[in-house]
Scaffold this active site. Structure first.
Site, PDB file in Angstrom:
ATOM      1  N   GLU A 180     -19.111  -5.860  -0.852  1.00 47.58           N
ATOM      2  CA  GLU A 180     -18.854  -4.778  -0.319  1.00 47.58           C
ATOM      3  C   GLU A 180     -17.673  -4.467   0.092  1.00 47.58           C
ATOM      4  OE1 GLU A 180     -19.797   0.165  -0.118  1.00 47.58           O
ATOM      5  OE2 GLU A 180     -21.046  -0.839   0.193  1.00 47.58           O
ATOM      6  N   ASP A 215       2.627 -13.447 -12.272  1.00 53.19           N
ATOM      7  CA  ASP A 215       1.769 -11.945 -12.395  1.00 53.19           C
ATOM      8  C   ASP A 215       0.841 -12.668 -13.641  1.00 53.19           C
ATOM      9  OD1 ASP A 215      -0.158  -9.644 -12.115  1.00 53.19           O
ATOM     10  OD2 ASP A 215       1.272  -8.098 -12.518  1.00 53.19           O
ATOM     11  N   GLU A 235       1.656 -14.927  -8.104  1.00 53.83           N
ATOM     12  CA  GLU A 235       0.694 -14.109  -7.063  1.00 53.83           C
ATOM     13  C   GLU A 235      -1.144 -13.974  -7.290  1.00 53.83           C
ATOM     14  OE1 GLU A 235      -0.779  -9.141  -8.646  1.00 53.83           O
ATOM     15  OE2 GLU A 235       1.862  -9.026  -8.382  1.00 53.83           O
ATOM     16  N   ASP A 243       3.365  -5.395 -16.715  1.00 55.14           N
ATOM     17  CA  ASP A 243       3.715  -6.192 -16.644  1.00 55.14           C
ATOM     18  C   ASP A 243       4.698  -7.953 -16.447  1.00 55.14           C
ATOM     19  OD1 ASP A 243       0.338  -6.907 -17.134  1.00 55.14           O
ATOM     20  OD2 ASP A 243       0.730  -6.914 -18.674  1.00 55.14           O
TER      21      ASP A 243
END
Length: 506
Positions: free
Chosen positions: A128, A282, A354, A475
């Protein structure tokens, strides 16, 4: 513990506890309850579940099709699976754990923080600490499109507070997020947007494909993570209504962008181009054309203005282990055609891949792209460098770019320069994926029209959104914005460096 028990612990990467009363009690209970016909009992830290008996305990969800035994020792869980079993695991230790210091346990299972999107895998263990922020939800949801996906969320003591845990809301869920694949055609997308319990096309009721395994309760579980996450990340549709949204791009600027396109391959502009070509990739590892795709943008500078030379919006044909190679090939063609249209102009090509979605895949894309561009690089004589990022506490730089707080600055800069006419598109703009069906500039303008700024509490807390109404993905817009930012003023944290094969050269 017996020898067989110790062997079982080591098999799953856990150190056998020494003189631990809790672990011994759990092991004894596991042995006793394993022969029961329909077990459903909770004893200290042990939980046994029978087939198709979902049970909730400490915000934990363990639905199984077959036997699954969970034994806790120290701060870790031993998960023993039988054949065909699967589960969605969210676990919180009962504080305090006084025996943790005296009986430490080590684990090699929950040890990976990088993403694996775009690759074939069976299990994913997520701590987490790596996704307590809502922004990480986009990465987690991306795994749900893979048919053989089993996610294990191991929560910390912060699970009890909704402000520090995305998993806190899941305590009211009755389903696991497993084997989630959906298909929604364009004709029935409005119906899915309006009806909250619909997850697939109505035309597939009689002939439902075998890969559609989602029902409305799974959609509700997804919404418990982040509002509208099902439509945004899986189906590709709407965005919830915002309280405060402002249009940021003037129509006059968009008209100028569409009309005025200078030629960059002819004199005199070709002589005034910058000698640096900046590319931003990306990547998105999804085959759903209604959701996110891979955005690629190539820009350079012309007399103080940013000129768009290349643009791609690429979708994978299938979710396979070759995703990184396919994305690299698409970027390779765009960069190669741009350089060939401007021979001898660029002395350096800078590429930023990225890595927010998947650092492993971003590295694979960079290495593959370097190999593909090597012949052209040797022919034209330019240097190829990649943006690098250095991990915290490490001196090693990796060939990917992490997008963090600089995104707001990048959009601020893009909006300012676009409205002032300093963002232009070349007449020789290269596009192998958009040009066949649309004018690339009009395609980009449609995404720019969806760009809004959402202000939650003063100008300090503003968020840019490009998915208004779910008309188009953002995008390409994000790729163009980040490429313009890196070209004009931005720089990666660890600079630009060359890569070769599997070794990064500094």
């Amino acid at each position: 513990m017996h020898r067989s028990d110790s062997t079982m612990w080591l098999k799953y990467g856990l150190s056998p506890p020494t003189r631990s009363p809790n672990a011994a009690l759990c092991a004894a209970a596991a042995t006793k309850c394993a022969s029961m016909t329909r077990p459903s009992c909770v004893l200290d830290s042990l939980t046994l579940y029978s087939p198709a008996w979902p049970c909730l305990c400490r915000y934990a969800i363990f639905p199984c099709r077959a036997w699954a035994i969970y034994v806790r020792a120290g701060n870790f869980i031993l998960t023993k699976f039988s054949r065909f079993s699967f589960c969605f695991c969210v676990w919180s230790p009962r504080p305090p754990i006084a025996a943790a210091a005296n009986h430490p346990a080590t684990s090699t299972i929950v040890a990976r923080s990088q993403g694996l999107r775009g690759q074939d895998f069976n299990f994913l263990f997520v701590d987490e600490a790596n996704f307590i922020k809502p922004g990480a939800m986009h990465t987690i949801m991306g795994f749900l499109n893979q048919t053989n996906c089993k996610l294990f969320f191991v929560s910390s003591t912060n699970t009890g507070q909704s402000s520090t845990s995305l998993l806190y809301n899941l305590k009211g869920s009755s389903n696991s997020l497993l084997n989630v694949v959906t298909y929604i055609c364009d004709d029935h997308l409005p119906e899915v947007q309006q009806r909250q319990n619909v997850t697939t096309c109505s035309c597939y009721v009689l002939q439902k494909p075998v890969y559609v395994t989602m029902d409305h309760s799974v959609r509700n579980t997804a919404e418990l993570f982040v509002k509208d996450s099902f439509m945004n990340e899986i189906a590709g549709g709407q965005v919830g209504n915002t309280l405060s949204a402002r249009s940021v791009i003037a129509s006059r600027a968009m008209d100028q962008f569409l009309v005025y396109r200078p030629s960059t391959s002819n004199s005199p502009n070709v002589h005034n181009l910058s000698r640096v070509l900046t590319a931003y990739i990306d990547p998105a590892f999804t085959a759903n054309r209604s959701a996110s795709g891979t955005g690629i943008a190539l820009v350079t500078e012309l007399n103080g203005a940013t000129v768009l030379l290349g643009m791609e919006h690429f979708y994978l044909e299938a979710l396979t282990g070759e995703a990184a190679a396919e994305i690299a090939q698409c970027a390779n063609l765009c960069v190669a055609y741009t350089c060939l249209l401007h021979p001898g102009v660029f002395r350096e090509v800078r590429v930023a891949v990225e890595g927010n979605s998947s650092q492993d895949s971003a590295t694979a894309i960079a290495l593959r792209l370097a190999d593909l561009l090597a012949p052209l690089q040797k022919r034209l004589g330019f240097s190829l460098v990649f943006a690098h990022t250095r991990q915290h506490g490490s001196s090693v730089a990796h060939p990917f770019y992490l997008l963090n707080k600089q995104k707001s600055r990048a959009f601020d800069l893009f909006i300012s320069r676009f409205n002032s006419g300093n963002i232009m598109a070349s007449q020789e703009l290269v596009s192998n994926t958009v040009l066949l069906g649309n004018d690339p500039c009009e395609y980009l303008v449609e995404q720019i029209k969806n760009l809004e700024i959402v202000i939650t509490s003063g100008d300090a807390n503003r968020v840019y959104s490009g998915k208004q109404g779910g008309k188009l993905a953002d995008d390409v817009l994000v790729a163009v914005v980040m490429a313009a930012y890196l070209s004009f003023e931005g720089a990666p944290p660890a600079g630009y460096h060359t890569v070769s094969g599997a070794v990064c050269r500094r």
